[in-house]
Structures are given as C-alpha cells and as structure tokens.
Enzyme design. Structure first.
Site, mmCIF file in Angstrom:
data_model
loop_
_atom_site.group_PDB
_atom_site.id
_atom_site.type_symbol
_atom_site.label_atom_id
_atom_site.label_comp_id
_atom_site.label_asym_id
_atom_site.label_seq_id
_atom_site.Cartn_x
_atom_site.Cartn_y
_atom_site.Cartn_z
ATOM 1 N N LYS A 124 24.094 44.619 -5.944
ATOM 2 C CA LYS A 124 24.472 44.183 -4.594
ATOM 3 C C LYS A 124 25.297 42.910 -4.719
ATOM 4 O O LYS A 124 24.832 41.912 -5.272
ATOM 5 C CB LYS A 124 23.228 43.929 -3.738
ATOM 6 N N ASP A 228 14.905 41.230 9.728
ATOM 7 C CA ASP A 228 15.997 42.196 9.915
ATOM 8 C C ASP A 228 15.475 43.596 9.605
ATOM 9 O O ASP A 228 16.143 44.395 8.954
ATOM 10 C CB ASP A 228 17.170 41.833 9.007
#
Length: 336
Positions: A124, A228
């Site tokens: 990532k 989130d």
C-alpha cells in the site's frame, strides 16, 4: 490501473540515491529545495549534484525542478519517493518484485508484490493529498511552526497504519499480517477476499452484521476506534468472514470525539446493510453501555516507538479537518 515501472531502479547508483535522499531531507522544511542545499545535504560536489539532478533524476522523473515565488528548487516526484522506499524494502528482503496494481483510492495505491520465498504480498502506497486535505498546501505551517510537505504527511500516515496493524494483529484481530514499512509504503499480507462494497449476495447477512458490530465493540474494548469502518474497508473471504483494513484514521477511546467516531462506524454498517441487503436490526452497540475497556492497545502503540509520528499525524489531520469544516461553514454562510 497498471504496473509500477521499477525497471529503472537497477540503474540508479548510490550517488543518485544520496541526492534523492538529500532532496527528501530538504523537503521536510522546504516545498522546493535549493540546489546548494541539496549538495550540502548529499555531501557531494555541487557540480556533480546539479548534473545528476538535471541530466538524470529530473529526466527520469524521479525529481522535478520548479520556479517558485521567492526561489527556484527541486522536489521529489511520487516516483522518486516510491523508488527510495522500494530501495530500502528490497535491501531488507521484504520486496523482491513488483506486480500489477490491484486497487486505487483517494488516499492510496495498492500493488501486488513478491516477498521472500516467492510469497505474494500487498503493498500500500499512501497518497494523501490526491483529493483529500485540500487546503493543506496553503496551510503548511500548522505543525509547530514548520512547513509540512506531502512526503512527510504520507510517511506519518504509513507509520501510523503499520503501528496499529501490528498491534491489532498481535491481539488476534482479523487484520492483514503486517510485514514491513518504509516511508509511505506498507507491506502486508495479501488478503484473499473482496471489498464488502463489491459483494451483492451474502449467505447470512444477519451473521455478518453481528460479526461487524462485535468487531467495532472489541476494537473499543481494546482502547481504539477505527473511525472509517465502512464497506470499503471491510474485506470478505469466501466463508463470509470479515478482515478489516485501512487504519490511518484510528483513534483512542480517550479521544474527545471518541463517541462520535464510534457511533459513525456503527451507523455506516447499519446504513449499508439496509441499502445493499435490505437487512435491518434493532440491535446495535452503544458506546456508553456496551464498551468496557479490557486492554490498552492505544497505550501499547504509544509505547512502541511510533508515538511521535502517530501523534504528529493526528495533530496535523485534526487541525486540517477542523479548518476544512470551518471553510465549509463559511461557504454555506456565503451562499445564504
């Protein structure tokens, strides 16, 4: 989506990397780094540094030369910063090959990479600033009076994510196994599953709903809130088991807005399951009634050596979010 072209990496010399690192160091306090400062930080002769910058690094788009309002200078490009991280990860043996891009978001790029023993992993690359934190460039001096660059912000984001992922994995939470991190890159286990937002049919929506709500509570019981927790950050295996991803926004249950973040996570799941699967339940967790701290995972991360970076990132994002909210309120007042 495509492939990150790293073919040039094998031709970059030690001196090239010294110059790139010098630009990186200068960007901690400068948006554009003057050539003489690059030479000083690289500890190389000025003439040699300028030649490498102009004829090699800029031509290969690893660095860029720009004219500013007050002075001219150099900055790293995304590719240049990617190369610095990949160089360190390859030296450590964490990454031996880079494959195709498998995901792209407003704040990251996701690639398949090869690790030791031909193990396929996930990389990532944090890309904060692509669409989020839109005012940060104009407000770079909000952290202890220093000017902050996108490079520094992305490094802090990756550091925080790796720290929390490591702590959660060690506590047995269903998160990807963290492998390594450098600068803005995090290497982790490649999850065999799909984002929940891509899944249109579930064998048992009620069971998955219950599992996700239980995870939200278990996070809080261990002292943290995801902040989130939505269909984009929940991966589903073939057995309909959840794996949670994406942790840069994670906060402590001691945070002044902890209840608001907790309730928002809960509401995201309620709303998605109603919209996608037509499933509704009267059962959902309450922060004040259902959360009972059993472990201090937030304090563990703070004591892990990452606390300075994590706190710096939280301070910057908290300030930026407040500034954006104030700007939105001003825009609404003007429209009225």
């Amino acid at each position: 989506m495509g492939k990150l072209d790293v073919s040039l990496l094998q031709y970059i010399t030690k001196e090239d990397f010294r110059v790139l690192i010098a630009v990186e160091m200068g960007m901690k306090n400068h948006e554009l780094v003057p050539g003489p400062l690059v030479a000083q930080l690289a500890n190389l002769r000025s003439g040699g540094v300028f030649k490498k910058l102009r004829n090699e690094l800029c031509q290969n788009r690893l660095a860029a030369y720009e004219r500013g309002k007050h002075y001219d200078g150099y900055r790293l490009t995304n590719l240049g910063y990617d190369f610095l991280a990949l160089k360190c990860l390859s030296v450590r043996g964490s990454v031996v090959g880079v494959g195709s891009q498998i995901g792209v978001g407003k704040e990251s790029d996701i690639y398949v990479v090869k690790g030791q023993n031909d193990r396929m992993l996930c990389m990532k690359i944090h890309r904060l600033g692509r669409t989020s934190f839109r005012k940060l460039k104009e407000k770079r001096d909000f952290h202890h009076g220093r000017e902050m660059s996108w490079i520094y912000l992305n490094r802090l984001s990756a550091t925080k994510e790796f720290a929390y992922m490591k702590a959660l994995h060690q506590r047995g939470f269903p998160v990807p196994e963290p492998i390594d991190a450098n600068r803005h890159c995090v290497i982790m286990e490649l999850v065999n599953g799909y984002q929940l937002q891509q899944v249109h049919d579930l064998k048992d929506p009620a069971q998955l709903y219950s599992d996700l709500m239980e995870l939200i509570v278990q996070f809080a019981n261990n002292g943290v809130i995801h902040s989130d927790f939505n269909e984009f950050n929940v991966m589903i295996t073939d057995q309909d088991k959840p794996i949670i991803i994406d942790f840069p926004q994670m906060v402590s249950t001691n945070h002044m807005n902890a209840k608001m973040y907790f309730d928002r996570d809960v509401q995201c799941i309620i709303t998605f399951f109603k919209r996608r699967y037509g499933y509704e339940s009267e059962l959902y967790p309450d922060f004040d009634k259902d959360v009972e701290r059993i472990y201090d995972l937030d304090k563990e991360v703070a004591a892990s050596g990452y606390s300075r970076e994590v706190n710096a990132f939280d301070d910057m994002i908290g300030k930026q979010n407040k500034d954006d909210e104030d700007d939105e309120e001003e825009e609404e007042e003007d429209s009225d």
